[in-house]
Design a protein around this motif. Structure first.
Motif, PDB file in Angstrom:
ATOM      1  N   VAL A 234       0.851  -1.181   0.000  1.00 20.46           N
ATOM      2  CA  VAL A 234       0.000   0.000   0.000  1.00 20.46           C
ATOM      3  C   VAL A 234       0.890   1.235   0.000  1.00 20.46           C
ATOM      4  O   VAL A 234       1.808   1.356   0.804  1.00 20.46           O
ATOM      5  CB  VAL A 234      -0.923   0.002   1.235  1.00 20.46           C
ATOM      6  N   ASP A 235       0.618   2.153  -0.892  1.00 18.18           N
ATOM      7  CA  ASP A 235       1.354   3.415  -0.962  1.00 18.18           C
ATOM      8  C   ASP A 235       0.645   4.414  -0.057  1.00 18.18           C
ATOM      9  O   ASP A 235      -0.486   4.817  -0.329  1.00 18.18           O
ATOM     10  CB  ASP A 235       1.393   3.922  -2.399  1.00 18.18           C
ATOM     11  N   CYS A 236       1.283   4.803   1.027  1.00 18.35           N
ATOM     12  CA  CYS A 236       0.637   5.671   2.010  1.00 18.35           C
ATOM     13  C   CYS A 236       0.455   7.104   1.513  1.00 18.35           C
ATOM     14  O   CYS A 236      -0.329   7.848   2.081  1.00 18.35           O
ATOM     15  CB  CYS A 236       1.434   5.679   3.311  1.00 18.35           C
ATOM     16  N   ASP A 237       1.186   7.492   0.483  1.00 17.17           N
ATOM     17  CA  ASP A 237       1.025   8.842  -0.062  1.00 17.17           C
ATOM     18  C   ASP A 237      -0.287   8.987  -0.809  1.00 17.17           C
ATOM     19  O   ASP A 237      -0.808  10.091  -0.941  1.00 17.17           O
ATOM     20  CB  ASP A 237       2.172   9.183  -1.005  1.00 17.17           C
ATOM     21  N   GLY A 238      -0.793   7.902  -1.302  1.00 19.28           N
ATOM     22  CA  GLY A 238      -2.028   7.947  -2.067  1.00 19.28           C
ATOM     23  C   GLY A 238      -1.791   8.503  -3.474  1.00 19.28           C
ATOM     24  O   GLY A 238      -0.658   8.677  -3.911  1.00 19.28           O
ATOM     25  N   PRO A 239      -2.852   8.821  -4.167  1.00 19.55           N
ATOM     26  CA  PRO A 239      -2.723   9.273  -5.553  1.00 19.55           C
ATOM     27  C   PRO A 239      -2.502  10.783  -5.702  1.00 19.55           C
ATOM     28  O   PRO A 239      -2.724  11.336  -6.762  1.00 19.55           O
ATOM     29  CB  PRO A 239      -4.054   8.851  -6.161  1.00 19.55           C
TER      30      PRO A 239
ATOM     31  N   ILE B 157      -6.212   9.396 -14.173  1.00 17.87           N
ATOM     32  CA  ILE B 157      -6.967   9.858 -13.002  1.00 17.87           C
ATOM     33  C   ILE B 157      -7.929   8.765 -12.537  1.00 17.87           C
ATOM     34  O   ILE B 157      -8.076   8.530 -11.338  1.00 17.87           O
ATOM     35  CB  ILE B 157      -7.717  11.167 -13.317  1.00 17.87           C
ATOM     36  N   ALA B 158      -8.567   8.088 -13.476  1.00 20.21           N
ATOM     37  CA  ALA B 158      -9.487   7.000 -13.117  1.00 20.21           C
ATOM     38  C   ALA B 158      -8.745   5.864 -12.419  1.00 20.21           C
ATOM     39  O   ALA B 158      -9.253   5.296 -11.438  1.00 20.21           O
ATOM     40  CB  ALA B 158     -10.207   6.493 -14.355  1.00 20.21           C
ATOM     41  N   SER B 159      -7.552   5.534 -12.883  1.00 22.26           N
ATOM     42  CA  SER B 159      -6.787   4.485 -12.206  1.00 22.26           C
ATOM     43  C   SER B 159      -6.344   4.949 -10.819  1.00 22.26           C
ATOM     44  O   SER B 159      -6.277   4.146  -9.893  1.00 22.26           O
ATOM     45  CB  SER B 159      -5.580   4.071 -13.041  1.00 22.26           C
ATOM     46  N   ALA B 160      -6.059   6.237 -10.670  1.00 21.25           N
ATOM     47  CA  ALA B 160      -5.683   6.767  -9.349  1.00 21.25           C
ATOM     48  C   ALA B 160      -6.863   6.726  -8.388  1.00 21.25           C
ATOM     49  O   ALA B 160      -6.697   6.409  -7.204  1.00 21.25           O
ATOM     50  CB  ALA B 160      -5.157   8.192  -9.484  1.00 21.25           C
ATOM     51  N   VAL B 161      -8.053   7.039  -8.877  1.00 13.47           N
ATOM     52  CA  VAL B 161      -9.248   6.963  -8.034  1.00 13.47           C
ATOM     53  C   VAL B 161      -9.512   5.512  -7.633  1.00 13.47           C
ATOM     54  O   VAL B 161      -9.842   5.217  -6.484  1.00 13.47           O
ATOM     55  CB  VAL B 161     -10.463   7.586  -8.756  1.00 13.47           C
ATOM     56  N   GLY B 162      -9.347   4.587  -8.573  1.00 15.75           N
ATOM     57  CA  GLY B 162      -9.516   3.171  -8.252  1.00 15.75           C
ATOM     58  C   GLY B 162      -8.506   2.694  -7.224  1.00 15.75           C
ATOM     59  O   GLY B 162      -8.832   1.907  -6.331  1.00 15.75           O
ATOM     60  N   GLU B 163      -7.285   3.170  -7.332  1.00 18.04           N
ATOM     61  CA  GLU B 163      -6.259   2.812  -6.355  1.00 18.04           C
ATOM     62  C   GLU B 163      -6.584   3.399  -4.985  1.00 18.04           C
ATOM     63  O   GLU B 163      -6.358   2.765  -3.960  1.00 18.04           O
ATOM     64  CB  GLU B 163      -4.899   3.310  -6.838  1.00 18.04           C
TER      65      GLU B 163
ATOM     66  N   VAL C  19      -9.632   4.005  -3.805  1.00 18.72           N
ATOM     67  CA  VAL C  19     -10.729   3.203  -3.264  1.00 18.72           C
ATOM     68  C   VAL C  19     -10.198   1.876  -2.735  1.00 18.72           C
ATOM     69  O   VAL C  19     -10.588   1.413  -1.656  1.00 18.72           O
ATOM     70  CB  VAL C  19     -11.819   2.986  -4.340  1.00 18.72           C
ATOM     71  N   HIS C  20      -9.270   1.273  -3.480  1.00 16.47           N
ATOM     72  CA  HIS C  20      -8.664   0.016  -3.032  1.00 16.47           C
ATOM     73  C   HIS C  20      -7.880   0.224  -1.737  1.00 16.47           C
ATOM     74  O   HIS C  20      -7.918  -0.620  -0.844  1.00 16.47           O
ATOM     75  CB  HIS C  20      -7.751  -0.542  -4.122  1.00 16.47           C
ATOM     76  N   MET C  21      -7.181   1.339  -1.624  1.00 17.29           N
ATOM     77  CA  MET C  21      -6.398   1.618  -0.427  1.00 17.29           C
ATOM     78  C   MET C  21      -7.305   1.836   0.785  1.00 17.29           C
ATOM     79  O   MET C  21      -6.981   1.419   1.895  1.00 17.29           O
ATOM     80  CB  MET C  21      -5.525   2.858  -0.645  1.00 17.29           C
ATOM     81  N   GLU C  22      -8.459   2.473   0.581  1.00 20.14           N
ATOM     82  CA  GLU C  22      -9.368   2.709   1.695  1.00 20.14           C
ATOM     83  C   GLU C  22     -10.021   1.416   2.179  1.00 20.14           C
ATOM     84  O   GLU C  22     -10.365   1.305   3.340  1.00 20.14           O
ATOM     85  CB  GLU C  22     -10.442   3.724   1.274  1.00 20.14           C
TER      86      GLU C  22
ATOM     87  N   ASP D 154      -8.533  -1.572   2.001  1.00 20.51           N
ATOM     88  CA  ASP D 154      -7.500  -2.502   2.448  1.00 20.51           C
ATOM     89  C   ASP D 154      -7.318  -2.396   3.949  1.00 20.51           C
ATOM     90  O   ASP D 154      -7.342  -1.308   4.527  1.00 20.51           O
ATOM     91  CB  ASP D 154      -6.185  -2.206   1.726  1.00 20.51           C
ATOM     92  N   LEU D 155      -7.111  -3.511   4.608  1.00 18.84           N
ATOM     93  CA  LEU D 155      -6.933  -3.515   6.055  1.00 18.84           C
ATOM     94  C   LEU D 155      -5.573  -2.983   6.482  1.00 18.84           C
ATOM     95  O   LEU D 155      -5.388  -2.605   7.624  1.00 18.84           O
ATOM     96  CB  LEU D 155      -7.127  -4.940   6.592  1.00 18.84           C
ATOM     97  N   GLN D 156      -4.619  -2.965   5.570  1.00 26.38           N
ATOM     98  CA  GLN D 156      -3.287  -2.491   5.888  1.00 26.38           C
ATOM     99  C   GLN D 156      -3.156  -0.989   5.676  1.00 26.38           C
ATOM    100  O   GLN D 156      -2.052  -0.460   5.586  1.00 26.38           O
ATOM    101  CB  GLN D 156      -2.248  -3.180   5.011  1.00 26.38           C
ATOM    102  N   ALA D 157      -4.264  -0.312   5.576  1.00 22.99           N
ATOM    103  CA  ALA D 157      -4.253   1.118   5.239  1.00 22.99           C
ATOM    104  C   ALA D 157      -3.434   1.909   6.250  1.00 22.99           C
ATOM    105  O   ALA D 157      -3.415   1.608   7.440  1.00 22.99           O
ATOM    106  CB  ALA D 157      -5.668   1.668   5.171  1.00 22.99           C
ATOM    107  N   CYS D 158      -2.760   2.910   5.768  1.00 22.33           N
ATOM    108  CA  CYS D 158      -1.929   3.764   6.620  1.00 22.33           C
ATOM    109  C   CYS D 158      -2.826   4.667   7.448  1.00 22.33           C
ATOM    110  O   CYS D 158      -3.798   5.224   6.961  1.00 22.33           O
ATOM    111  CB  CYS D 158      -1.015   4.617   5.758  1.00 22.33           C
ATOM    112  N   ARG D 159      -2.460   4.820   8.668  1.00 21.14           N
ATOM    113  CA  ARG D 159      -3.217   5.706   9.549  1.00 21.14           C
ATOM    114  C   ARG D 159      -2.263   6.549  10.343  1.00 21.14           C
ATOM    115  O   ARG D 159      -1.247   6.236  10.716  1.00 21.14           O
ATOM    116  CB  ARG D 159      -4.118   4.912  10.463  1.00 21.14           C
TER     117      ARG D 159
END
Length: 122
Positions: free
Chosen positions: A51-56, A104-110, A112-115, A117-122
């Motif tokens: 998971v990339d914690c920086d996001g898109p 941009i659509a692939s970034a939005v999909g990523e 949503v996938h990151m949110e 995911d249980l390993q999401a950065c907090r």
């Protein structure tokens, strides 16, 4: 064919301003290339499933301004498509808009996938 005087009277701006717009479209090509090629998840681009914690945000940083520039270029040049130069720039701008919107659509999909995911950065 419309005479040059009539065609000039149809445009609400001076001729030099059109050339400034074309120069802006050409000058924004590096930003557009960055907006199309920057991955939303850098780790997946390297081959690591993480998971990339920086996001898109890195995609949005380049994609949103260039999408606005080339979207405006496609609309403005598309209105005067009878001139071949305007038609070329309108088609080029529309093509770049489609490619940038796909990233941009692939970034939005990523995102949503990151949110989800249980390993999401907090």
């Amino acid at each position: 064919m419309i005479s040059a005087e009539r065609q000039q009277s149809l445009r609400p701006w001076p001729r030099w301003l059109g050339w400034v717009g074309i120069a802006l479209l050409i000058a924004a090509i590096p930003a557009a290339l960055g907006a199309m090629t920057i991955p939303a998840n850098e780790y997946k681009a390297w081959g690591v499933d993480a998971v990339d914690c920086d996001g898109p945000i890195s995609v949005y940083l380049f994609a949103v301004p260039t999408l606005l520039i080339y979207g405006t270029g496609a609309i403005v040049n598309g209105r005067y498509f009878r001139n071949r130069l305007n038609l070329v720039f309108a088609a080029f701008s529309a093509l770049l808009c489609v490619l940038i919107a796909a990233n941009i659509a692939s970034a939005v999909g990523e995102q949503v996938h990151m949110e989800r995911d249980l390993q999401a950065c907090r």
